[in-house]
Enzyme design. Structure first.
Site, PDB file in Angstrom:
ATOM      1  N   HIS A   1      -6.052   2.512   1.385  1.00 23.21           N
ATOM      2  CA  HIS A   1      -5.361   3.712   1.865  1.00 23.21           C
ATOM      3  C   HIS A   1      -6.074   4.389   3.035  1.00 23.21           C
ATOM      4  O   HIS A   1      -5.457   4.684   4.069  1.00 23.21           O
ATOM      5  CB  HIS A   1      -5.223   4.742   0.728  1.00 23.21           C
ATOM      6  CG  HIS A   1      -4.581   4.199  -0.504  1.00 23.21           C
ATOM      7  ND1 HIS A   1      -3.562   3.268  -0.483  1.00 23.21           N
ATOM      8  CD2 HIS A   1      -4.800   4.471  -1.816  1.00 23.21           C
ATOM      9  CE1 HIS A   1      -3.193   2.996  -1.720  1.00 23.21           C
ATOM     10  NE2 HIS A   1      -3.935   3.700  -2.549  1.00 23.21           N
TER      11      HIS A   1
ATOM     12  N   ASP B   1       0.899  -1.150   0.000  1.00 25.14           N
ATOM     13  CA  ASP B   1       0.000   0.000   0.000  1.00 25.14           C
ATOM     14  C   ASP B   1       0.936   1.197   0.000  1.00 25.14           C
ATOM     15  O   ASP B   1       1.543   1.511   1.018  1.00 25.14           O
ATOM     16  CB  ASP B   1      -0.887  -0.005   1.250  1.00 25.14           C
ATOM     17  CG  ASP B   1      -1.882   1.155   1.271  1.00 25.14           C
ATOM     18  OD1 ASP B   1      -1.587   2.181   0.631  1.00 25.14           O
ATOM     19  OD2 ASP B   1      -2.924   1.039   1.931  1.00 25.14           O
ATOM     20  N   HIS B   2       1.093   1.853  -1.158  1.00 23.87           N
ATOM     21  CA  HIS B   2       2.150   2.865  -1.272  1.00 23.87           C
ATOM     22  C   HIS B   2       1.940   4.032  -0.311  1.00 23.87           C
ATOM     23  O   HIS B   2       2.889   4.751   0.000  1.00 23.87           O
ATOM     24  CB  HIS B   2       2.291   3.357  -2.721  1.00 23.87           C
ATOM     25  CG  HIS B   2       1.144   4.166  -3.216  1.00 23.87           C
ATOM     26  ND1 HIS B   2       0.070   3.609  -3.870  1.00 23.87           N
ATOM     27  CD2 HIS B   2       0.903   5.495  -3.170  1.00 23.87           C
ATOM     28  CE1 HIS B   2      -0.784   4.553  -4.202  1.00 23.87           C
ATOM     29  NE2 HIS B   2      -0.311   5.706  -3.792  1.00 23.87           N
TER      30      HIS B   2
END
Length: 499
Positions: free
Chosen positions: A243, A180-181
């Site tokens: 996110h 999950d950047h």
């Protein structure tokens, strides 16, 4: 960023001819190389469908680095470690050839059998690739083997569970790194530090002193060429399931026993378990969906979502979501976590606003002069930093007050040295630190929460779509969501400009 040098590693990138690899992965690995964080005993093996030679791939990597890097001094030495294999993901012969090349690189660069398999491609291939990696012997080495997977991890809980079950036949949970950047962004990781390393915040971090918390992630661009993907995803699955709920978990988690991966994940899972589920008609009370229409942005005409390529002209897909998340535990009972994310909005920004409760009897309040609440604002992008909003006395104006800001800007202080999210996450994966990757328990809990919302939305068509103009901050109902509780959205641009 001071980091130890990584172990020798073969980094195998499936989908190496694609956009993600070119924009993010190659530049991030190169930055690690420039900083001396990446062992000189490494090899990058690109895997893709295109019939490319090693030289053609090296040129592809060179183009990526010259376009993205400020330093071009060591590009050629980095590229010497780059290789390519044309590949059919469903053909065992391709994997046998891949294994032969991997073994050769292992010997040439003394990689000790350490391998990272990065799946930078469509999720429908994840299970097939992992099956073959195991069956055709690529995971049979003396070193470590780790699997990195991009989102989305499944489309809902049943599909995510099926995918997880398939992957777990080839890799253990400890070997799986679900990216999950957002968790690689410096200020998201700073949430824990702000909370647990500052005595002025942690005692106030509860329902006695905080009235609400707002998380906004807004984009000025539309869906663009991602219409086909977005039609099956929407903002709820694309942003909220991963996110947004990850940020909620970091903000709401209890202090862990220590900073180990297992302890931090355990506390995040406890938050996800404590989120009050909403389903059926109740969804309409707690969540708002939106879809942008056509209009003008900066005096330029822009299409509505339904006008996009590969989008149904009567699409029921949401490009905006706002919601009120309640956490039913002792610390957060009664404190709403408001989340908001959308495309084609007024500003590109990701911010967290913690609003503290007003003083019960404020001596400086009067009808002509009201006091602003105290806010802690965590700026995640585009500018990283922290701002504390306080009230202070106006100069030579009796007892009247004015709002003031105490700001720390990571961007201006650290500047170019702030690690890009993928750089940080790739480094963590190579060294085996899974703290900032999502565990299956987190994925499972977030899908179970989101599925109830998506089930209701898919069964009821939103007749008001499109319901917000491009360049706005979403549909009117999203503002009523807060006003019904006596709050209002803090405009992200206003938080930047307010003096």
């Amino acid at each position: 960023m001071t980091q130890e040098k990584t172990q020798p590693t073969l980094i195998m990138i499936f989908g190496a001819t694609g956009d993600l690899a070119k924009r993010k992965l190659f530049p991030s690995l190169y930055q690690l190389y420039l900083k001396g964080s990446l062992s000189t005993n490494f090899a990058m093996l690109g895997v893709g469908r295109r019939e490319w030679s090693h030289d053609r791939f090296k040129e592809h990597v060179r183009e990526s680095l010259e376009a993205s890097s400020h330093s071009k001094e060591h590009i050629e030495t980095f590229i010497e470690h780059s290789f390519y294999q044309s590949h059919d993901v469903s053909d065992s012969d391709s994997y046998i050839q891949l294994k032969t090349l991997a073994d050769q690189l292992d010997e040439t660069f003394s990689l000790k059998g350490n391998r990272i398999f990065y799946l930078a491609m469509a999720p429908e291939f994840f299970g097939t690739i992992t099956d073959h990696l195991k069956q055709d012997g690529l995971t049979d080495t003396d070193g470590f083997c780790r699997l990195v997977i991009e989102k989305p991890f499944g489309h809902d809980l049943p599909s995510a569970s099926a995918l997880n079950k398939q992957i777990r036949q080839s890799f253990s949970e400890e070997q799986i790194y679900r990216i999950d950047h957002y968790l690689g962004k410096e200020m998201v990781q700073n949430i824990e530090v702000i909370r647990f390393a500052n005595a002025i915040f942690e005692p106030l971090w509860n329902n006695r002193f905080i009235s609400n918390i707002q998380i906004t992630s807004s984009e000025t661009l539309g869906v663009e060429e991602r219409g086909r993907y977005y039609e099956t995803s929407g903002a709820l699955r694309d942003m909220v399931q991963n996110h947004m709920l990850q940020m909620v978990a970091l903000l709401a988690m209890e202090p862990p026993i220590n900073l180990s991966t297992d302890e931090i994940r355990s506390e995040k899972v406890r938050v996800l378990r404590a989120m009050r589920p909403v389903e059926g008609k109740e969804v309409d009370e707690y969540f708002v969906r939106g879809q942008y229409g056509s209009g003008k942005v900066n005096n330029e005409p822009v299409d509505g979502y339904r006008d996009g390529e590969n989008v149904d002209s009567q699409s029921n897909t949401e490009t905006f979501v706002a919601g009120k998340v309640l956490i039913d535990n002792f610390r957060w009972a009664g404190v709403p976590f408001f989340i908001r994310t959308g495309k084609r909005m007024a500003v590109k920004s990701t911010k967290i606003v913690v609003q503290f409760k007003d003083i019960p009897m404020n001596l400086y309040y009067n009808k002509e002069h009201s006091l602003d609440p105290n806010l802690l604002v965590i700026h995640i992008q585009p500018d990283e930093g922290v701002t504390l909003h306080l009230n202070a006395k106006k100069t030579s104006e009796g007892v009247n007050t004015k709002p003031v800001k105490l700001s720390y800007s990571a961007s201006s202080i650290d500047g170019i040295n702030t690690p890009e999210a993928y750089e940080k996450l790739l480094y963590d994966c190579i060294v085996g630190d899974a703290t900032n990757f999502t565990h299956w328990d987190e994925v499972r809990k977030s899908w179970s929460y989101v599925d109830k919302i998506s089930d209701h939305w898919e069964s009821t068509k939103e007749e008001s779509f499109p319901n917000y103009a491009p360049g706005s901050m979403g549909p009117e109902r999203s503002f009523k969501l807060l006003s019904d509780d006596g709050f209002e959205w803090w405009a992200v641009g206003e938080l930047d400009n307010k003096k």
